[in-house]
Design a protein around this motif. Structure first.
Motif, short mmCIF file in Angstrom:
data_model
loop_
_atom_site.label_atom_id
_atom_site.label_comp_id
_atom_site.label_asym_id
_atom_site.label_seq_id
_atom_site.Cartn_x
_atom_site.Cartn_y
_atom_site.Cartn_z
N GLN A 163 -29.15 12.28 -9.20
CA GLN A 163 -30.42 12.48 -10.18
C GLN A 163 -30.65 11.06 -10.44
O GLN A 163 -30.01 9.96 -10.56
N GLN A 164 -32.22 10.91 -10.64
CA GLN A 164 -32.57 9.62 -11.23
C GLN A 164 -32.24 9.34 -12.54
O GLN A 164 -32.01 10.26 -13.17
N ALA A 165 -31.88 8.06 -12.75
CA ALA A 165 -31.59 7.80 -14.27
C ALA A 165 -32.20 6.54 -14.79
O ALA A 165 -32.06 5.41 -13.89
N ASP A 166 -32.67 6.61 -15.93
CA ASP A 166 -33.36 5.41 -16.24
C ASP A 166 -32.52 4.66 -17.66
O ASP A 166 -32.68 5.55 -18.56
N TYR A 167 -31.83 3.74 -17.58
CA TYR A 167 -30.91 3.53 -18.64
C TYR A 167 -31.69 3.35 -20.03
O TYR A 167 -31.19 3.71 -21.01
N ALA A 168 -32.82 2.51 -19.92
CA ALA A 168 -33.47 2.44 -21.17
C ALA A 168 -33.97 3.50 -21.95
O ALA A 168 -33.89 3.68 -23.12
N SER A 169 -34.32 4.57 -21.00
CA SER A 169 -34.92 5.85 -21.81
C SER A 169 -33.81 6.74 -22.18
O SER A 169 -33.67 7.39 -23.23
N ILE A 170 -32.54 6.60 -21.35
CA ILE A 170 -31.56 7.38 -21.85
C ILE A 170 -30.70 6.72 -23.15
O ILE A 170 -30.47 7.47 -24.14
N LEU A 171 -30.66 5.56 -23.22
CA LEU A 171 -30.33 4.69 -24.55
C LEU A 171 -31.11 5.07 -25.60
O LEU A 171 -30.64 5.57 -26.82
N ARG A 172 -32.34 5.06 -25.32
CA ARG A 172 -33.67 5.48 -26.50
C ARG A 172 -33.17 6.87 -26.92
O ARG A 172 -33.25 7.11 -28.10
N ASP A 173 -33.02 7.95 -25.95
CA ASP A 173 -32.82 9.21 -26.21
C ASP A 173 -31.31 9.34 -27.20
O ASP A 173 -31.41 9.80 -28.14
N ILE A 174 -30.27 8.94 -26.71
CA ILE A 174 -29.11 8.64 -27.43
C ILE A 174 -29.36 8.18 -28.89
O ILE A 174 -28.86 8.74 -29.98
N GLN A 175 -30.12 6.93 -29.07
CA GLN A 175 -30.35 6.42 -30.32
C GLN A 175 -31.05 7.43 -31.29
O GLN A 175 -30.70 7.66 -32.69
N GLN A 176 -31.84 7.86 -30.69
CA GLN A 176 -32.90 8.93 -31.45
C GLN A 176 -32.29 10.21 -31.98
O GLN A 176 -32.34 10.63 -33.00
N ARG A 177 -31.28 10.75 -31.00
CA ARG A 177 -30.32 11.79 -31.26
C ARG A 177 -29.34 11.49 -32.59
O ARG A 177 -29.11 12.02 -33.42
N ASP A 178 -28.71 10.36 -32.27
CA ASP A 178 -27.95 9.96 -33.19
C ASP A 178 -28.58 9.74 -34.57
O ASP A 178 -28.04 10.08 -35.67
N TYR A 179 -29.73 9.15 -34.69
CA TYR A 179 -30.41 9.03 -35.96
C TYR A 179 -30.56 10.33 -36.59
O TYR A 179 -30.24 10.58 -37.61
N GLN A 180 -31.13 11.36 -35.61
CA GLN A 180 -31.42 12.48 -36.14
C GLN A 180 -30.14 13.23 -36.76
O GLN A 180 -30.11 13.92 -37.77
N ASP A 181 -29.22 13.24 -36.14
CA ASP A 181 -28.04 13.89 -36.30
C ASP A 181 -27.35 13.42 -37.52
O ASP A 181 -26.65 14.14 -38.18
N SER A 182 -27.63 12.09 -37.65
CA SER A 182 -26.67 11.59 -38.89
C SER A 182 -27.60 11.23 -40.13
O SER A 182 -27.01 11.09 -41.03
N HIS A 183 -28.92 11.59 -39.82
CA HIS A 183 -29.64 11.49 -41.20
C HIS A 183 -30.20 12.87 -41.73
O HIS A 183 -31.16 12.85 -42.78
N ARG A 184 -29.78 13.95 -41.18
CA ARG A 184 -30.39 15.06 -41.58
C ARG A 184 -29.61 15.46 -42.94
O ARG A 184 -28.53 14.86 -43.26
#
Ligand code: DC
Length: 220
Positions: A163-184
């Motif tokens: 599958q195609q993978a875009d490092y920048a968008s994957i990193l952004r997704d990870i950072q967004q989920r980390d933020y959501q998961d740790s700030h709820r």
């Protein structure tokens, strides 16, 4: 019963490491993220916005989530339908992050998770296993890796699957989920005070498994 609580951010390899360690130890591996994902799939199927807490809460009485353990591992059943293969899409991941922030969803799933640990020796992975679900677990591990290393691993995994993978968008997704998961507000992602911190950024998969198994064996 012996319970191992494994918490940590998305993409740190928790599930693959915990699954391999469970197999070596003869424990049941419980992937609690898959349980939350199953709820999120139902919410999406009903056309409900996963950020609308009251609308999501109203759906809960219609959802029956159950787990089945087979040779292939943990299967997720949604009202009797096997949805194991349907809960891994990016859309479901994002919806799950939103649904899992809703207190009623967490309360709804608490007993199910505790029952699994009451009946089996478990290695249970999630975000609040050591802090909320199994506060008396004999071993708590906070398994993590840097966001960049997690993104690199995800890219490699996708490329391996053709599958195609875009490092920048994957990193952004990870950072967004980390933020959501740790700030709820409810059960945010954080290490339990008595958790062992395992940062596997520089470990191979085998080394991570070996270290986790060793931590369990020290306490058995
Ligand atoms: O581990 P995972 O990527 O399958 O988890 C999916 C989402 O569910 C993630 O955003 C965090 C949430 N989750 C949670 O809040 N509590 C858990 N015990 C497990 C997962």
């Amino acid at each position: 019963m012996f319970a191992v609580a494994i918490d940590g951010p998305a993409g740190a390899g928790k599930s693959s490491v915990a699954k391999a360690a469970a197999q070596e130890l003869g424990f049941v591996y419980v992937d609690t993220g898959a349980i939350y994902r199953t709820i999120a799939l139902y919410v999406l199927r009903q056309g409900v916005d996963p950020h609308q807490a009251s609308a999501v809460e109203a759906l809960l009485p219609q959802v029956q989530v159950s787990l089945e353990y087979t040779q292939q591992g943990q299967k997720m059943l949604l009202n009797g339908e096997d949805v194991t293969a349907l809960i891994r899409t990016p859309e479901v991941s994002m919806a799950t992050s939103a649904c899992s922030a809703i207190p009623a969803v967490r309360a709804y799933l608490l007993q199910l998770q505790r029952d699994l640990a009451a009946e089996n020796n478990v290695l249970m992975d999630g975000r609040d296993i050591g802090t909320v679900v199994l506060p008396h677990a004999q071993l708590k591990v906070f398994l993590t890796a840097s966001p960049e290393e997690r993104a690199r691993r995800r890219v490699a995994q996708l490329e391996k699957a053709g599958q195609q993978a875009d490092y920048a968008s994957i990193l952004r997704d990870i950072q967004q989920r980390d933020y959501q998961d740790s700030h709820r507000e409810t059960a945010p992602l954080r290490p339990a005070e008595d958790a062992v911190l395992l940062d596997n950024s520089s470990y191979t998969f085998e080394e991570s498994v070996r270290r986790l198994v060793a931590l369990v064996r020290e306490r058995l």
